[in-house]
Design a protein around this motif. Structure first.
Motif, mmCIF file in Angstrom:
data_model
loop_
_atom_site.group_PDB
_atom_site.id
_atom_site.type_symbol
_atom_site.label_atom_id
_atom_site.label_comp_id
_atom_site.label_asym_id
_atom_site.label_seq_id
_atom_site.Cartn_x
_atom_site.Cartn_y
_atom_site.Cartn_z
ATOM 1 N N THR A 29 -22.162 20.208 10.953
ATOM 2 C CA THR A 29 -23.067 19.258 10.312
ATOM 3 C C THR A 29 -23.414 19.729 8.904
ATOM 4 N N ILE A 30 -23.718 21.001 8.757
ATOM 5 C CA ILE A 30 -24.043 21.556 7.442
ATOM 6 C C ILE A 30 -22.844 21.429 6.506
ATOM 7 N N SER A 31 -21.653 21.682 7.015
ATOM 8 C CA SER A 31 -20.448 21.536 6.194
ATOM 9 C C SER A 31 -20.259 20.098 5.736
ATOM 10 N N ARG A 32 -20.551 19.144 6.620
ATOM 11 C CA ARG A 32 -20.466 17.728 6.243
ATOM 12 C C ARG A 32 -21.496 17.385 5.165
ATOM 13 N N TRP A 33 -22.737 17.871 5.347
ATOM 14 C CA TRP A 33 -23.768 17.614 4.350
ATOM 15 C C TRP A 33 -23.348 18.179 2.995
ATOM 16 N N ALA A 34 -22.776 19.371 2.998
ATOM 17 C CA ALA A 34 -22.343 20.002 1.749
ATOM 18 C C ALA A 34 -21.196 19.216 1.118
ATOM 19 N N ALA A 35 -20.239 18.789 1.929
ATOM 20 C CA ALA A 35 -19.090 18.041 1.415
ATOM 21 C C ALA A 35 -19.506 16.685 0.849
ATOM 22 N N SER A 36 -20.517 16.069 1.445
ATOM 23 C CA SER A 36 -20.953 14.747 0.986
ATOM 24 C C SER A 36 -21.954 14.837 -0.168
ATOM 25 N N GLY A 37 -22.415 16.048 -0.472
ATOM 26 C CA GLY A 37 -23.371 16.223 -1.558
ATOM 27 C C GLY A 37 -24.815 16.036 -1.141
ATOM 28 N N GLU A 38 -25.071 15.908 0.160
ATOM 29 C CA GLU A 38 -26.448 15.730 0.637
ATOM 30 C C GLU A 38 -27.290 16.982 0.435
ATOM 31 N N ILE A 39 -26.640 18.145 0.400
ATOM 32 C CA ILE A 39 -27.333 19.388 0.084
ATOM 33 C C ILE A 39 -26.529 20.124 -0.981
ATOM 34 N N ARG A 40 -27.228 20.868 -1.812
ATOM 35 C CA ARG A 40 -26.594 21.591 -2.912
ATOM 36 C C ARG A 40 -25.799 22.768 -2.356
ATOM 37 N N SER A 41 -24.540 22.842 -2.745
ATOM 38 C CA SER A 41 -23.694 23.920 -2.252
ATOM 39 C C SER A 41 -22.674 24.308 -3.308
ATOM 40 N N LYS A 42 -22.026 25.441 -3.064
ATOM 41 C CA LYS A 42 -20.921 25.852 -3.925
ATOM 42 C C LYS A 42 -19.899 26.596 -3.075
ATOM 43 N N ARG A 43 -18.673 26.584 -3.541
ATOM 44 C CA ARG A 43 -17.592 27.305 -2.875
ATOM 45 C C ARG A 43 -17.365 28.608 -3.637
ATOM 46 N N ILE A 44 -17.166 29.686 -2.885
ATOM 47 C CA ILE A 44 -16.953 30.989 -3.515
ATOM 48 C C ILE A 44 -15.716 31.644 -2.922
ATOM 49 N N GLY A 45 -15.335 32.764 -3.506
ATOM 50 C CA GLY A 45 -14.176 33.501 -3.033
ATOM 51 C C GLY A 45 -12.923 33.102 -3.794
ATOM 52 N N PRO A 46 -11.878 33.897 -3.657
ATOM 53 C CA PRO A 46 -10.652 33.639 -4.409
ATOM 54 C C PRO A 46 -10.010 32.292 -4.078
ATOM 55 N N SER A 47 -10.110 31.870 -2.834
ATOM 56 C CA SER A 47 -9.492 30.596 -2.454
ATOM 57 C C SER A 47 -10.518 29.464 -2.362
ATOM 58 N N GLY A 48 -11.808 29.781 -2.538
ATOM 59 C CA GLY A 48 -12.846 28.768 -2.468
ATOM 60 C C GLY A 48 -13.144 28.287 -1.064
ATOM 61 N N ARG A 49 -12.787 29.079 -0.064
ATOM 62 C CA ARG A 49 -13.000 28.666 1.327
ATOM 63 C C ARG A 49 -14.426 28.887 1.802
ATOM 64 N N LEU A 50 -15.127 29.843 1.210
ATOM 65 C CA LEU A 50 -16.483 30.155 1.650
ATOM 66 C C LEU A 50 -17.483 29.213 0.984
ATOM 67 N N VAL A 51 -18.402 28.684 1.769
ATOM 68 C CA VAL A 51 -19.412 27.759 1.258
ATOM 69 C C VAL A 51 -20.770 28.439 1.325
ATOM 70 N N ARG A 52 -21.532 28.302 0.257
ATOM 71 C CA ARG A 52 -22.909 28.784 0.245
ATOM 72 C C ARG A 52 -23.815 27.616 -0.127
ATOM 73 N N ILE A 53 -24.984 27.576 0.510
ATOM 74 C CA ILE A 53 -25.958 26.509 0.322
ATOM 75 C C ILE A 53 -27.136 27.064 -0.464
ATOM 76 N N HIS A 54 -27.582 26.323 -1.464
ATOM 77 C CA HIS A 54 -28.711 26.783 -2.270
ATOM 78 C C HIS A 54 -29.985 26.771 -1.429
ATOM 79 N N CYS A 55 -30.832 27.767 -1.630
ATOM 80 C CA CYS A 55 -32.050 27.895 -0.817
ATOM 81 C C CYS A 55 -32.993 26.709 -0.999
#
Length: 69
Positions: A29-55
Motif C-alpha cells: 500500500t505504501i509503495s502504491r501511495w508513493a508511486a501515485s504521488g499521494e505521499i512524498r518519496s524518492k528512489r535511492i541507490g545505484p539502480s533506484g530500487r530503494l524507496v524512502r518516504i519523507h517524514c
C-alpha cells in the motif's frame, strides 16, 4: 499520532516498512501511495530500487490517503 518530540527524533527519510507500520497498512500500500504521488518519496541507490518516504508523510491523516487496492 506520535507526539511532537517523537516526530523530531525521526530521520528525515523513512523506509517503506517504517511508514507501513505507522499507518498500519501493508508495504505494498505504501509503495502504491508513493508511486501515485499521494505521499512524498524518492528512489535511492545505484539502480533506484530503494524507496524512502519523507517524514512529513507521517503528518498526513491516513484517512485522506486511499488504502483501497
Amino acid at each position: 499520532m506520535p507526539d511532537e518530540s517523537a516526530l523530531n527524533a525521526l530521520p528525515e527519510w523513512l523506509t517503506v516498512s517504517e511508514v507501513a507500520r505507522h499507518f498500519r497498512v501493508s508495504t505494498r500500500t505504501i509503495s502504491r501511495w508513493a508511486a501515485s504521488g499521494e505521499i512524498r518519496s524518492k528512489r535511492i541507490g545505484p539502480s533506484g530500487r530503494l524507496v524512502r518516504i519523507h517524514c512529513s508523510a507521517l503528518d498526513t491523516e491516513h484517512d485522506t490517503l486511499s488504502a483501497v487496492a
